[in-house]
Design a protein around this motif. Structure first.
Motif, PDB file in Angstrom:
ATOM      1  N   LYS A  64      49.881  32.012  -9.722  1.00  0.00           N
ATOM      2  CA  LYS A  64      50.577  32.864 -10.693  1.00  0.00           C
ATOM      3  C   LYS A  64      50.116  34.315 -10.606  1.00  0.00           C
ATOM      4  CE  LYS A  64      50.553  28.923 -13.904  1.00  0.00           C
ATOM      5  NZ  LYS A  64      50.031  28.436 -15.214  1.00  0.00           N
ATOM      6  N   GLU A  65      49.272  34.615  -9.619  1.00  0.00           N
ATOM      7  CA  GLU A  65      48.632  35.931  -9.562  1.00  0.00           C
ATOM      8  C   GLU A  65      49.640  37.079  -9.565  1.00  0.00           C
ATOM      9  OE1 GLU A  65      46.030  32.933  -7.354  1.00  0.00           O
ATOM     10  OE2 GLU A  65      48.150  33.528  -7.287  1.00  0.00           O
ATOM     11  N   ARG A  66      50.668  36.958  -8.750  1.00  0.00           N
ATOM     12  CA  ARG A  66      51.637  38.060  -8.644  1.00  0.00           C
ATOM     13  C   ARG A  66      52.358  38.291  -9.973  1.00  0.00           C
ATOM     14  NH1 ARG A  66      53.338  41.006  -4.596  1.00  0.00           N
ATOM     15  NH2 ARG A  66      52.226  39.697  -3.086  1.00  0.00           N
ATOM     16  N   ASP A  67      52.727  37.214 -10.655  1.00  0.00           N
ATOM     17  CA  ASP A  67      53.396  37.353 -11.953  1.00  0.00           C
ATOM     18  C   ASP A  67      52.461  37.984 -12.976  1.00  0.00           C
ATOM     19  OD1 ASP A  67      55.701  36.228 -10.959  1.00  0.00           O
ATOM     20  OD2 ASP A  67      55.261  34.218 -11.711  1.00  0.00           O
ATOM     21  N   LEU A  78      49.987  40.055 -12.408  1.00  0.00           N
ATOM     22  CA  LEU A  78      49.840  41.471 -12.086  1.00  0.00           C
ATOM     23  C   LEU A  78      51.102  42.249 -12.443  1.00  0.00           C
ATOM     24  CD1 LEU A  78      47.963  41.292  -8.663  1.00  0.00           C
ATOM     25  CD2 LEU A  78      47.014  41.749 -10.936  1.00  0.00           C
ATOM     26  N   THR A  79      52.265  41.655 -12.215  1.00  0.00           N
ATOM     27  CA  THR A  79      53.519  42.326 -12.577  1.00  0.00           C
ATOM     28  C   THR A  79      53.586  42.589 -14.073  1.00  0.00           C
ATOM     29  OG1 THR A  79      54.714  41.355 -10.713  1.00  0.00           O
ATOM     30  CG2 THR A  79      56.030  42.118 -12.579  1.00  0.00           C
ATOM     31  N   ARG A  80      53.215  41.588 -14.878  1.00  0.00           N
ATOM     32  CA  ARG A  80      53.234  41.764 -16.334  1.00  0.00           C
ATOM     33  C   ARG A  80      52.215  42.811 -16.772  1.00  0.00           C
ATOM     34  NH1 ARG A  80      54.388  36.032 -16.158  1.00  0.00           N
ATOM     35  NH2 ARG A  80      52.184  35.460 -16.240  1.00  0.00           N
ATOM     36  N   MET A  95      41.304  38.737  -2.665  1.00  0.00           N
ATOM     37  CA  MET A  95      42.490  38.943  -3.493  1.00  0.00           C
ATOM     38  C   MET A  95      42.737  40.435  -3.714  1.00  0.00           C
ATOM     39  SD  MET A  95      43.371  37.099  -7.099  1.00  0.00           S
ATOM     40  CE  MET A  95      43.362  35.489  -6.287  1.00  0.00           C
ATOM     41  N   LYS A 107      44.638  42.393  -1.095  1.00  0.00           N
ATOM     42  CA  LYS A 107      46.093  42.245  -1.054  1.00  0.00           C
ATOM     43  C   LYS A 107      46.801  43.261  -1.948  1.00  0.00           C
ATOM     44  CE  LYS A 107      45.732  37.233  -0.319  1.00  0.00           C
ATOM     45  NZ  LYS A 107      46.040  35.892  -0.902  1.00  0.00           N
ATOM     46  N   HIS A 108      46.026  43.949  -2.792  1.00  0.00           N
ATOM     47  CA  HIS A 108      46.618  44.884  -3.756  1.00  0.00           C
ATOM     48  C   HIS A 108      45.744  46.135  -3.835  1.00  0.00           C
ATOM     49  CE1 HIS A 108      49.294  41.658  -5.214  1.00  0.00           C
ATOM     50  NE2 HIS A 108      48.242  40.877  -5.073  1.00  0.00           N
ATOM     51  N   GLU A 145      45.683  37.302 -20.563  1.00  0.00           N
ATOM     52  CA  GLU A 145      46.163  38.051 -19.400  1.00  0.00           C
ATOM     53  C   GLU A 145      45.879  39.535 -19.590  1.00  0.00           C
ATOM     54  OE1 GLU A 145      50.054  37.519 -17.875  1.00  0.00           O
ATOM     55  OE2 GLU A 145      50.144  35.360 -18.331  1.00  0.00           O
TER      56      GLU A 145
END
Length: 259
Positions: free
Chosen positions: A16-19, A21-23, A48, A51-52, A223
């Motif tokens: 769920k990492e991408r979600d 980070l998006t939030r 990790m 990647k960002h 989060e």
């Protein structure tokens, strides 16, 4: 906003990492620091973060709970991580005598080793202390040059403990514990004595979800998108205008971690 404490490698976030980070980014949390709590965890956090780039950074260290796992190879593996510019602090390290998951003797040994690594690598320190306030201070007093480069992460203590830390020169990280109407009372009182220029904010996600979120989230997983809520709560307690609060805290964080 910058979240100085995010455990994005924990199982609750798996896949769920991408979600997440998006939030966070949509909520205005533009940078996050992933916490390294073990050698392996620190390696995962850096992988990790890679990647960002420019959004994620990481710390590298061994939490006192895991001090018993620190072996002859641990220091060298940490040294390798400190060579990467996205690893911006030593830690999470310190003392935790609440349940003594690791023997206090091991905790002291591993804490001292990591303080030496911070000196050796010219890095700030991301610190953990629980049920060991005076013992923790005694250790840090032996490293006075490190104290102004040290942040006591997830501070949940009272005003006397806060004043002890501030008098010595520590920075302080505050989480959503302050949003708990039952457990956060002493912290809320203590924050009335908190100077804004020594403060940073964090979620410690997936732990410590703010208890006073409305509407109450269906999930109990914290989060980084909740960092603005935590910041507004602290700004209100400290009676600081929100824009000034968030700008100052972000500048504190950039300066401390050299972001």
């Amino acid at each position: 906003m910058i979240d100085i404490g995010l455990n994005l490698t924990e199982d609750q976030f798996l896949g769920k990492e991408r979600d997440v980070l998006t939030r966070a980014l949509e909520a205005g949390v533009k940078q996050m620091i992933l916490t390294g709590g073990s050698v392996e965890g620190s390696e995962r956090a850096l992988a990790m973060a890679k990647k960002h780039e420019h959004v994620l950074f990481s710390t590298a260290g061994v939490h006192p709970h895991d001090a018993k796992t620190f072996d002859n190879t641990s220091a060298e593996r940490l040294r390798a991580l400190y060579k990467d510019p996205q690893v911006i602090a030593v830690g999470e390290c310190g003392l935790d005598f609440d349940r003594n998951y690791s023997d206090p003797a091991d905790q002291y040994r591993v804490f001292e080793t990591q303080l030496s690594l911070a000196e050796e690598n010219d890095l700030p320190i991301f610190l953990h202390e629980r049920a060991a306030h005076l013992e923790f201070i005694d250790v840090m007093k032996q490293h006075p040059a490190l104290i102004e480069r040290a942040v006591v992460h997830c501070f949940t203590g009272d005003k006397e403990q806060l004043k002890n830390y501030l008098d010595l020169g520590f920075h302080i990280g505050v989480t959503g514990w302050v949003c708990d109407p039952k457990r956060g009372t002493e912290l809320r009182d203590a924050l009335q004595y908190m100077p804004l220029d020594r403060l940073m904010i964090e979620t410690d996600a997936p732990y410590l979800i703010p208890k006073n979120l409305k509407p109450k989230p269906k999930s109990r997983t914290n989060e980084p998108m909740y960092l603005p809520h935590i910041g507004r709560e602290i700004a209100d307690i400290m009676q600081v205008e929100e824009t000034v609060f968030f700008e100052t805290v972000a500048e504190n964080t950039k300066r401390f971690f050299k972001l």
